[in-house]
Design a protein around this motif. Structure first.
Motif, PDB file in Angstrom:
ATOM      1  N   GLY A 133       0.819  -1.213   0.000  1.00  0.00           N
ATOM      2  CA  GLY A 133       0.000   0.000   0.000  1.00  0.00           C
ATOM      3  C   GLY A 133       0.843   1.250   0.000  1.00  0.00           C
ATOM      4  O   GLY A 133       2.014   1.236   0.401  1.00  0.00           O
ATOM      5  N   GLY A 134       0.257   2.350  -0.476  1.00  0.00           N
ATOM      6  CA  GLY A 134       0.918   3.653  -0.501  1.00  0.00           C
ATOM      7  C   GLY A 134       0.498   4.507   0.675  1.00  0.00           C
ATOM      8  O   GLY A 134      -0.416   4.148   1.440  1.00  0.00           O
ATOM      9  N   SER A 135       1.139   5.651   0.831  1.00  0.00           N
ATOM     10  CA  SER A 135       0.846   6.551   1.953  1.00  0.00           C
ATOM     11  C   SER A 135      -0.647   6.833   2.052  1.00  0.00           C
ATOM     12  O   SER A 135      -1.284   7.221   1.069  1.00  0.00           O
ATOM     13  N   ASP A 136      -1.194   6.619   3.263  1.00  0.00           N
ATOM     14  CA  ASP A 136      -2.597   6.897   3.586  1.00  0.00           C
ATOM     15  C   ASP A 136      -3.601   5.954   2.935  1.00  0.00           C
ATOM     16  O   ASP A 136      -4.805   6.133   3.113  1.00  0.00           O
ATOM     17  N   SER A 137      -3.154   4.953   2.190  1.00  0.00           N
ATOM     18  CA  SER A 137      -4.110   3.955   1.698  1.00  0.00           C
ATOM     19  C   SER A 137      -4.508   3.058   2.867  1.00  0.00           C
ATOM     20  O   SER A 137      -3.783   2.937   3.855  1.00  0.00           O
ATOM     21  N   HIS A 138      -5.679   2.455   2.755  1.00  0.00           N
ATOM     22  CA  HIS A 138      -6.149   1.650   3.879  1.00  0.00           C
ATOM     23  C   HIS A 138      -7.101   0.577   3.395  1.00  0.00           C
ATOM     24  O   HIS A 138      -7.678   0.662   2.311  1.00  0.00           O
ATOM     25  N   THR A 139      -7.269  -0.437   4.231  1.00  0.00           N
ATOM     26  CA  THR A 139      -8.289  -1.457   4.004  1.00  0.00           C
ATOM     27  C   THR A 139      -9.572  -1.028   4.713  1.00  0.00           C
ATOM     28  O   THR A 139      -9.536  -0.212   5.635  1.00  0.00           O
ATOM     29  N   PHE A 140     -10.699  -1.569   4.283  1.00  0.00           N
ATOM     30  CA  PHE A 140     -11.912  -1.434   5.077  1.00  0.00           C
ATOM     31  C   PHE A 140     -11.759  -2.299   6.325  1.00  0.00           C
ATOM     32  O   PHE A 140     -11.015  -3.276   6.331  1.00  0.00           O
ATOM     33  N   MET A 141     -12.469  -1.911   7.382  1.00  0.00           N
ATOM     34  CA  MET A 141     -12.499  -2.773   8.557  1.00  0.00           C
ATOM     35  C   MET A 141     -13.156  -4.089   8.152  1.00  0.00           C
ATOM     36  O   MET A 141     -14.260  -4.105   7.604  1.00  0.00           O
ATOM     37  N   HIS A 142     -12.476  -5.200   8.401  1.00  0.00           N
ATOM     38  CA  HIS A 142     -12.970  -6.500   7.955  1.00  0.00           C
ATOM     39  C   HIS A 142     -12.382  -7.598   8.823  1.00  0.00           C
ATOM     40  O   HIS A 142     -11.443  -7.368   9.585  1.00  0.00           O
ATOM     41  N   TYR A 143     -12.931  -8.800   8.688  1.00  0.00           N
ATOM     42  CA  TYR A 143     -12.250  -9.971   9.233  1.00  0.00           C
ATOM     43  C   TYR A 143     -12.137 -10.998   8.114  1.00  0.00           C
ATOM     44  O   TYR A 143     -12.844 -10.922   7.104  1.00  0.00           O
ATOM     45  N   ASP A 144     -11.216 -11.932   8.253  1.00  0.00           N
ATOM     46  CA  ASP A 144     -10.928 -12.864   7.164  1.00  0.00           C
ATOM     47  C   ASP A 144     -11.982 -13.961   7.083  1.00  0.00           C
ATOM     48  O   ASP A 144     -12.497 -14.430   8.106  1.00  0.00           O
ATOM     49  N   ILE A 145     -12.256 -14.392   5.870  1.00  0.00           N
ATOM     50  CA  ILE A 145     -13.353 -15.327   5.611  1.00  0.00           C
ATOM     51  C   ILE A 145     -13.199 -16.636   6.381  1.00  0.00           C
ATOM     52  O   ILE A 145     -14.180 -17.257   6.776  1.00  0.00           O
ATOM     53  N   ASP A 146     -11.942 -17.049   6.652  1.00  0.00           N
ATOM     54  CA  ASP A 146     -11.703 -18.318   7.355  1.00  0.00           C
ATOM     55  C   ASP A 146     -11.449 -18.142   8.849  1.00  0.00           C
ATOM     56  O   ASP A 146     -11.163 -19.103   9.552  1.00  0.00           O
ATOM     57  N   LEU A 147     -11.557 -16.906   9.355  1.00  0.00           N
ATOM     58  CA  LEU A 147     -11.345 -16.594  10.777  1.00  0.00           C
ATOM     59  C   LEU A 147     -10.044 -17.200  11.304  1.00  0.00           C
ATOM     60  O   LEU A 147      -9.954 -17.693  12.425  1.00  0.00           O
ATOM     61  N   ALA A 148      -8.999 -17.158  10.473  1.00  0.00           N
ATOM     62  CA  ALA A 148      -7.727 -17.787  10.823  1.00  0.00           C
ATOM     63  C   ALA A 148      -6.974 -17.016  11.902  1.00  0.00           C
ATOM     64  O   ALA A 148      -7.234 -15.839  12.158  1.00  0.00           O
ATOM     65  N   ASN A 149      -6.010 -17.705  12.539  1.00  0.00           N
ATOM     66  CA  ASN A 149      -4.970 -17.044  13.320  1.00  0.00           C
ATOM     67  C   ASN A 149      -3.965 -16.482  12.314  1.00  0.00           C
ATOM     68  O   ASN A 149      -3.457 -17.219  11.468  1.00  0.00           O
ATOM     69  N   ILE A 150      -3.667 -15.190  12.397  1.00  0.00           N
ATOM     70  CA  ILE A 150      -2.832 -14.535  11.386  1.00  0.00           C
ATOM     71  C   ILE A 150      -1.546 -14.003  12.028  1.00  0.00           C
ATOM     72  O   ILE A 150      -1.582 -13.383  13.096  1.00  0.00           O
ATOM     73  N   PHE A 151      -0.427 -14.240  11.347  1.00  0.00           N
ATOM     74  CA  PHE A 151       0.858 -13.640  11.720  1.00  0.00           C
ATOM     75  C   PHE A 151       1.243 -12.698  10.591  1.00  0.00           C
ATOM     76  O   PHE A 151       1.473 -13.134   9.458  1.00  0.00           O
ATOM     77  N   HIS A 152       1.275 -11.408  10.895  1.00  0.00           N
ATOM     78  CA  HIS A 152       1.418 -10.358   9.885  1.00  0.00           C
ATOM     79  C   HIS A 152       2.810  -9.727  10.035  1.00  0.00           C
ATOM     80  O   HIS A 152       3.077  -9.045  11.020  1.00  0.00           O
ATOM     81  N   PHE A 153       3.684 -10.004   9.057  1.00  0.00           N
ATOM     82  CA  PHE A 153       5.084  -9.571   9.093  1.00  0.00           C
ATOM     83  C   PHE A 153       5.224  -8.323   8.227  1.00  0.00           C
ATOM     84  O   PHE A 153       4.944  -8.372   7.025  1.00  0.00           O
ATOM     85  N   HIS A 154       5.691  -7.226   8.821  1.00  0.00           N
ATOM     86  CA  HIS A 154       5.729  -5.964   8.061  1.00  0.00           C
ATOM     87  C   HIS A 154       7.141  -5.631   7.590  1.00  0.00           C
ATOM     88  O   HIS A 154       8.121  -5.843   8.310  1.00  0.00           O
ATOM     89  N   PHE A 155       7.205  -5.087   6.357  1.00  0.00           N
ATOM     90  CA  PHE A 155       8.486  -4.705   5.749  1.00  0.00           C
ATOM     91  C   PHE A 155       8.397  -3.295   5.169  1.00  0.00           C
ATOM     92  O   PHE A 155       7.428  -2.956   4.485  1.00  0.00           O
ATOM     93  N   GLU A 156       9.411  -2.519   5.415  1.00  0.00           N
ATOM     94  CA  GLU A 156       9.559  -1.145   4.929  1.00  0.00           C
ATOM     95  C   GLU A 156       8.417  -0.245   5.389  1.00  0.00           C
ATOM     96  O   GLU A 156       7.246  -0.577   5.303  1.00  0.00           O
ATOM     97  N   GLY A 157       8.788   0.933   5.845  1.00  0.00           N
ATOM     98  CA  GLY A 157       7.789   1.927   6.206  1.00  0.00           C
ATOM     99  C   GLY A 157       7.036   1.618   7.487  1.00  0.00           C
ATOM    100  O   GLY A 157       7.415   0.751   8.276  1.00  0.00           O
ATOM    101  N   LYS A 158       5.938   2.352   7.672  1.00  0.00           N
ATOM    102  CA  LYS A 158       5.135   2.235   8.890  1.00  0.00           C
ATOM    103  C   LYS A 158       3.676   1.984   8.534  1.00  0.00           C
ATOM    104  O   LYS A 158       3.167   2.492   7.535  1.00  0.00           O
ATOM    105  N   LYS A 159       3.012   1.222   9.407  1.00  0.00           N
ATOM    106  CA  LYS A 159       1.636   0.810   9.160  1.00  0.00           C
ATOM    107  C   LYS A 159       0.878   0.843  10.478  1.00  0.00           C
ATOM    108  O   LYS A 159       1.387   0.372  11.503  1.00  0.00           O
ATOM    109  N   GLN A 160      -0.323   1.405  10.457  1.00  0.00           N
ATOM    110  CA  GLN A 160      -1.164   1.432  11.656  1.00  0.00           C
ATOM    111  C   GLN A 160      -2.226   0.336  11.563  1.00  0.00           C
ATOM    112  O   GLN A 160      -2.878   0.191  10.538  1.00  0.00           O
ATOM    113  N   CYS A 161      -2.381  -0.422  12.651  1.00  0.00           N
ATOM    114  CA  CYS A 161      -3.329  -1.536  12.679  1.00  0.00           C
ATOM    115  C   CYS A 161      -4.311  -1.337  13.830  1.00  0.00           C
ATOM    116  O   CYS A 161      -3.884  -1.162  14.972  1.00  0.00           O
TER     117      CYS A 161
END
Length: 289
Positions: A133-161
């Protein structure tokens, strides 16, 4: 007035035993700051490196336009060569994002740069997914279809969750027969007069930087906003709680097909009804409290 959000706990690193005891079993999120320092990806992965190894790939792009009745499930809004997309990310803010881009299928060489960590859960090794994603782009508030346990590894830049557990769904203006909330809510800066139920929702927030890992428990709602251009990789493990596993099966084998059928039959009227229902159902619960 702002959303009621606690800072997600942060740990330098965690053993498998500590992770299971402190976070997985109680289903609490955590940011692990220095867990992947020995991965080649930690030093190699950047937007420029992705441009080098995947520049010729044509990638699907998504923005924040509202869902339309004539668009299929996860249908992209545009396509572009990866090299051109990364040049765009670096040159100016853009709403275009890449999500659910399969590493193994699209750029197999990248699998040499990481290993599947042992968190005590069986990770789905065929589904390492990249998100850009680019600066200030965002996802809609959502949850994943399979309700999985997620490990989210971030690279480069900063991201708000921003995360909410399923227990807070009643306050979030969830769209019926879907995995999202009302798309016109800006969870990074919500209008709490227009959306009063959000005042009652209790969630979590964290900012991710290069090399951080965010654990998102089963079925948690999540809203991701890129503070600066960057990308992340998610690994996942199936839902362990019977209720969540059952909901995942329902979503995958019934809900999304029913929703697509109603879009074809009712058209935009179906989308409009769902948007109205999200408000009326949430406010009925709120004002009956």
């Amino acid at each position: 007035m702002e959303l009621n959000l606690d800072q997600i706990p942060r740990e330098k690193t965690l053993t498998k035993k500590e992770f299971l005891r402190k976070y997985f079993r109680p289903q609490k999120p955590v940011v692990i700051e220095e867990f992947i320092g020995d991965w080649p990806a930690h030093s190699k992965w950047s937007l420029e490196y992705m441009k080098e190894v995947a520049g010729e790939k044509t990638v699907p792009l998504y923005d924040d336009r509202p869902v339309k009745h004539d668009e299929g499930f996860n249908e992209p809004h545009a396509r572009m060569k990866m090299r051109d997309y990364i040049d765009l990310l670096k040159s100016e803010p853009t709403k275009y994002r890449i999500f659910l881009w399969n590493v193994l299928k699209e750029v197999p060489v990248l699998q040499n740069d990481f290993t599947y960590p042992d968190f005590g859960l069986r990770l789905m090794k065929g589904l390492p997914m990249l998100f850009f994603g680019g600066s200030d782009s965002h996802t809609f508030m959502h949850y994943d279809i399979d309700l999985a346990n997620i490990f989210h590894f971030h690279f480069e830049g900063k991201k708000q969750c921003i995360l909410f557990p399923q227990s807070q769904t009643k306050f979030l203006y969830k769209i019926p027969h879907s995995l999202i909330t009302r798309e016109d809510i800006d969870f990074a800066n919500p209008d709490l007069e227009k959306w009063p139920a959000l005042k009652h929702a209790k969630g979590h927030i964290a900012q991710l930087e290069h090399g951080n890992v965010l654990y998102i428990p089963e079925g948690y709602w999540h809203h991701m906003k890129y503070i600066t251009p960057g990308f992340s990789m998610s690994l996942r493990a199936i839902a362990r709680k019977p209720k969540n596993f059952g909901k995942a099966v329902y979503n995958i084998f019934f809900m999304r097909h029913f929703d697509n059928l109603m879009r074809r039959i009712k058209g935009q009227e179906w989308i409009d009804w769902k948007n109205e229902k999200a408000v009326s159902k949430t406010h009925d619960f709120l004002f009956q409290k």
